[in-house]
Write a protein that holds these residues in place. Structure first.
Motif, PDB file in Angstrom:
ATOM      1  N   TYR A 180      -2.824 -22.533   2.298  1.00 56.23           N
ATOM      2  CA  TYR A 180      -3.805 -21.898   3.183  1.00 56.23           C
ATOM      3  C   TYR A 180      -3.316 -20.523   3.610  1.00 56.23           C
ATOM      4  N   GLN A 181      -2.037 -20.451   3.972  1.00 56.09           N
ATOM      5  CA  GLN A 181      -1.474 -19.195   4.452  1.00 56.09           C
ATOM      6  C   GLN A 181      -1.467 -18.139   3.357  1.00 56.09           C
ATOM      7  N   ILE A 182      -1.175 -18.556   2.119  1.00 54.58           N
ATOM      8  CA  ILE A 182      -1.215 -17.612   1.003  1.00 54.58           C
ATOM      9  C   ILE A 182      -2.622 -17.067   0.824  1.00 54.58           C
ATOM     10  N   PHE A 183      -3.613 -17.952   0.893  1.00 54.52           N
ATOM     11  CA  PHE A 183      -5.005 -17.519   0.755  1.00 54.52           C
ATOM     12  C   PHE A 183      -5.346 -16.507   1.850  1.00 54.52           C
ATOM     13  N   GLU A 184      -5.031 -16.855   3.091  1.00 60.43           N
ATOM     14  CA  GLU A 184      -5.374 -15.991   4.213  1.00 60.43           C
ATOM     15  C   GLU A 184      -4.600 -14.677   4.171  1.00 60.43           C
ATOM     16  N   GLU A 185      -3.301 -14.749   3.896  1.00 62.29           N
ATOM     17  CA  GLU A 185      -2.486 -13.538   3.912  1.00 62.29           C
ATOM     18  C   GLU A 185      -2.837 -12.607   2.756  1.00 62.29           C
ATOM     19  N   THR A 186      -3.194 -13.156   1.614  1.00 64.96           N
ATOM     20  CA  THR A 186      -3.597 -12.304   0.484  1.00 64.96           C
ATOM     21  C   THR A 186      -4.886 -11.576   0.817  1.00 64.96           C
ATOM     22  N   TRP A 187      -5.840 -12.286   1.421  1.00 66.22           N
ATOM     23  CA  TRP A 187      -7.077 -11.634   1.835  1.00 66.22           C
ATOM     24  C   TRP A 187      -6.801 -10.574   2.905  1.00 66.22           C
ATOM     25  N   LYS A 188      -5.918 -10.869   3.847  1.00 68.22           N
ATOM     26  CA  LYS A 188      -5.575  -9.882   4.877  1.00 68.22           C
ATOM     27  C   LYS A 188      -4.949  -8.637   4.253  1.00 68.22           C
ATOM     28  N   GLU A 189      -4.061  -8.842   3.281  1.00 71.03           N
ATOM     29  CA  GLU A 189      -3.441  -7.712   2.615  1.00 71.03           C
ATOM     30  C   GLU A 189      -4.482  -6.858   1.899  1.00 71.03           C
ATOM     31  N   TYR A 190      -5.430  -7.512   1.242  1.00 76.99           N
ATOM     32  CA  TYR A 190      -6.512  -6.773   0.594  1.00 76.99           C
ATOM     33  C   TYR A 190      -7.302  -5.962   1.621  1.00 76.99           C
ATOM     34  N   LEU A 191      -7.677  -6.578   2.717  1.00 72.48           N
ATOM     35  CA  LEU A 191      -8.477  -5.898   3.746  1.00 72.48           C
ATOM     36  C   LEU A 191      -7.712  -4.746   4.380  1.00 72.48           C
ATOM     37  N   ARG A 192      -6.394  -4.938   4.553  1.00 70.60           N
ATOM     38  CA  ARG A 192      -5.577  -3.837   5.075  1.00 70.60           C
ATOM     39  C   ARG A 192      -5.567  -2.662   4.108  1.00 70.60           C
ATOM     40  N   ARG A 193      -5.433  -2.947   2.828  1.00 71.52           N
ATOM     41  CA  ARG A 193      -5.371  -1.872   1.839  1.00 71.52           C
ATOM     42  C   ARG A 193      -6.705  -1.152   1.697  1.00 71.52           C
ATOM     43  N   ARG A 194      -7.765  -1.814   2.039  1.00 75.22           N
ATOM     44  CA  ARG A 194      -9.086  -1.172   2.033  1.00 75.22           C
ATOM     45  C   ARG A 194      -9.445  -0.617   3.425  1.00 75.22           C
ATOM     46  N   ASP A 195      -8.564  -0.843   4.405  1.00 69.60           N
ATOM     47  CA  ASP A 195      -8.756  -0.384   5.780  1.00 69.60           C
ATOM     48  C   ASP A 195     -10.009  -0.978   6.418  1.00 69.60           C
ATOM     49  N   ILE A 196     -10.273  -2.246   6.089  1.00 69.24           N
ATOM     50  CA  ILE A 196     -11.442  -2.923   6.679  1.00 69.24           C
ATOM     51  C   ILE A 196     -11.028  -4.252   7.309  1.00 69.24           C
ATOM     52  N   ILE A 197      -9.798  -4.310   7.804  1.00 70.74           N
ATOM     53  CA  ILE A 197      -9.313  -5.549   8.381  1.00 70.74           C
ATOM     54  C   ILE A 197     -10.153  -5.980   9.579  1.00 70.74           C
ATOM     55  N   ASP A 198     -10.703  -4.993  10.313  1.00 68.65           N
ATOM     56  CA  ASP A 198     -11.558  -5.328  11.445  1.00 68.65           C
ATOM     57  C   ASP A 198     -13.035  -5.149  11.122  1.00 68.65           C
ATOM     58  N   GLY A 199     -13.346  -4.692   9.903  1.00 68.77           N
ATOM     59  CA  GLY A 199     -14.730  -4.543   9.472  1.00 68.77           C
ATOM     60  C   GLY A 199     -15.473  -3.388  10.093  1.00 68.77           C
ATOM     61  N   GLU A 200     -14.751  -2.451  10.716  1.00 64.83           N
ATOM     62  CA  GLU A 200     -15.424  -1.388  11.466  1.00 64.83           C
ATOM     63  C   GLU A 200     -15.470  -0.052  10.743  1.00 64.83           C
ATOM     64  N   ARG A 201     -14.681   0.117   9.678  1.00 67.71           N
ATOM     65  CA  ARG A 201     -14.636   1.406   8.981  1.00 67.71           C
ATOM     66  C   ARG A 201     -15.095   1.270   7.545  1.00 67.71           C
ATOM     67  N   LYS A 202     -15.424   2.382   6.933  1.00 70.53           N
ATOM     68  CA  LYS A 202     -15.781   2.376   5.525  1.00 70.53           C
ATOM     69  C   LYS A 202     -14.546   2.049   4.698  1.00 70.53           C
ATOM     70  N   PRO A 203     -14.701   1.279   3.619  1.00 69.37           N
ATOM     71  CA  PRO A 203     -13.530   0.935   2.810  1.00 69.37           C
ATOM     72  C   PRO A 203     -12.938   2.153   2.108  1.00 69.37           C
ATOM     73  N   LYS A 204     -11.627   2.151   1.978  1.00 65.23           N
ATOM     74  CA  LYS A 204     -10.919   3.220   1.279  1.00 65.23           C
ATOM     75  C   LYS A 204     -10.556   2.769  -0.131  1.00 65.23           C
ATOM     76  N   PHE A 205     -10.840   3.627  -1.102  1.00 66.28           N
ATOM     77  CA  PHE A 205     -10.483   3.357  -2.487  1.00 66.28           C
ATOM     78  C   PHE A 205      -9.632   4.508  -3.014  1.00 66.28           C
ATOM     79  N   PRO A 206      -8.765   4.224  -4.001  1.00 68.43           N
ATOM     80  CA  PRO A 206      -7.995   5.315  -4.604  1.00 68.43           C
ATOM     81  C   PRO A 206      -8.932   6.368  -5.191  1.00 68.43           C
ATOM     82  N   ARG A 207      -8.470   7.614  -5.170  1.00 63.51           N
ATOM     83  CA  ARG A 207      -9.291   8.684  -5.734  1.00 63.51           C
ATOM     84  C   ARG A 207      -9.601   8.410  -7.199  1.00 63.51           C
ATOM     85  N   ARG A 208      -8.614   7.902  -7.898  1.00 59.68           N
ATOM     86  CA  ARG A 208      -8.824   7.496  -9.286  1.00 59.68           C
ATOM     87  C   ARG A 208      -8.716   5.979  -9.350  1.00 59.68           C
TER      88      ARG A 208
END
Length: 358
Positions: free
Chosen positions: A228-256
């Motif tokens: 369960y923790q792996i599932f949750e932490e992997t999703w959290k890591e993804y959301l952090r990398r997209r800067d949408i962990i709180d759902g309040e900002r536009k997602p960030k993607f690499p320029r390329r």
């Protein structure tokens, strides 16, 4: 939300499953470049007619259709789960005839005894049952229980339908994620908010699993909790990398963010020793990432969710289903869905679920 949104969710979801599989030819070992060359050699996505025998619906899509038809009956709770299991067992002599099916699913379906809700429906806990198949079987649960006040019904249905064939936290968490995101699409929640909504829902899933009375001992073990923790932490890591962990900002993607970068990123989030897109964890992540980055382009959505360097059948189905709720059929090449197997049945089921869900 319109009836067409329900219809497009089901039809494009199953069409995406077929497109992402290419009659099993897009399975293990095919790179994204190889898949793109195959598509180009057929004249491009717009030239493809998704229909058997060249583009059949794979085994997990067939089981998804039977889940959809069970949901369309209006049954809920144990009655719904029993009906789903009965349809899975019965389909082996009908729609699964002469269709390739894995040894795993053959074994699991052969053990079903749908008349026995306590011992004949749910599989034993299985350390290897992490497959993404549960996610495609459950995405339609979010159409039936799309209202925020029905989230506990959604969780119960998704967990139990997942455990009919795949009893493992990665599988049923993938099932819940698929259903939850479908409900968010119907609710017209901003895409950037979906991941934060999932994080808030995970404790409710754990609560249901603990209290359902159908829990084998492994679900409460240290190993399972770490899963369960792996599932949750992997999703959290993804959301952090997209800067949408709180759902309040536009997602960030690499320029390329080309396919090579996508494959590397997706692989970094996958479970060890599993093919990309093969589990309920990364299939849902890939589908969500593709939806976030593809906008209103059907072609981009297909490239990003179906034709990556892994199993694109489930991630493609989920992304296409959610995209269909938002955009309908209008910008999809008719050949990509008009002749897909089960279309007529899906359209009928969509109307019934639409009427029931309001």
């Amino acid at each position: 939300m319109s009836l067409e949104s329900f219809q497009a969710s089901l039809v494009l979801g199953i069409a995406g499953n077929a497109l992402g599989s290419k009659n099993e030819k897009f399975g293990t070992g095919k790179s994204s470049d190889e898949k793109q060359k195959i598509i180009a050699g057929l004249g491009g996505l717009r030239a493809i007619t998704v229909a058997p025998p060249a583009w059949p619906v794979p085994e997990e899509g067939v089981f998804a259709v039977f889940t959809i038809e069970a949901l369309a009956t209006g049954k809920t709770g144990e009655e719904l789960v029993r009906d789903v299991a009965m349809r899975y067992a019965d389909c082996m002599a009908t729609d699964m005839t002469n269709k390739p099916i894995s040894t795993y699913l053959l074994n699991k379906v052969s053990r079903l005894q749908p008349s026995d809700i306590d011992y004949g429906i749910f599989q034993d806990y299985d350390d290897h049952a992490t497959h993404s198949s549960a996610a495609i079987r459950c995405f339609s649960v979010g159409l039936r229980f799309h209202k925020a006040k029905h989230v506990r019904d959604l969780i119960a249905a998704a967990v139990d339908i997942s455990r009919i064939l795949h009893h493992h936290p990665v599988a049923y968490m993938g099932g819940v994620t698929a259903a939850l995101f479908t409900s968010y699409a119907i609710q017209k929640r901003e895409l950037r908010e979906w991941g934060a909504g999932l994080m808030a829902t995970i404790p409710m899933v754990l609560e249901y699993v603990a209290s359902s009375g159908k829990v084998v001992i492994q679900n409460g073990s240290i190993y399972s909790m770490s899963t369960y923790q792996i599932f949750e932490e992997t999703w959290k890591e993804y959301l952090r990398r997209r800067d949408i962990i709180d759902g309040e900002r536009k997602p960030k993607f690499p320029r390329r963010y080309d396919m090579k970068k996508r494959n590397e990123f997706y692989q970094s989030l996958a479970l060890p020793d599993k093919e990309l897109g093969a589990t309920g964890l990364d299939a849902t992540l890939i589908a969500y990432d593709a939806l976030l980055s593809s906008g209103s382009s059907w072609e981009d959505l297909c490239n990003n969710s179906m034709f990556h360097a892994g199993q694109g059948n489930v991630s493609g189905a989920l992304a296409a289903s959610w995209w269909g709720i938002q955009h309908g059929f209008s910008s999809v090449p008719p050949g990509n869905y008009n002749s897909v197997h089960f279309k007529d049945r899906l359209m009928i089921a969509a109307t019934k679920i639409y009427d029931l869900s309001w």
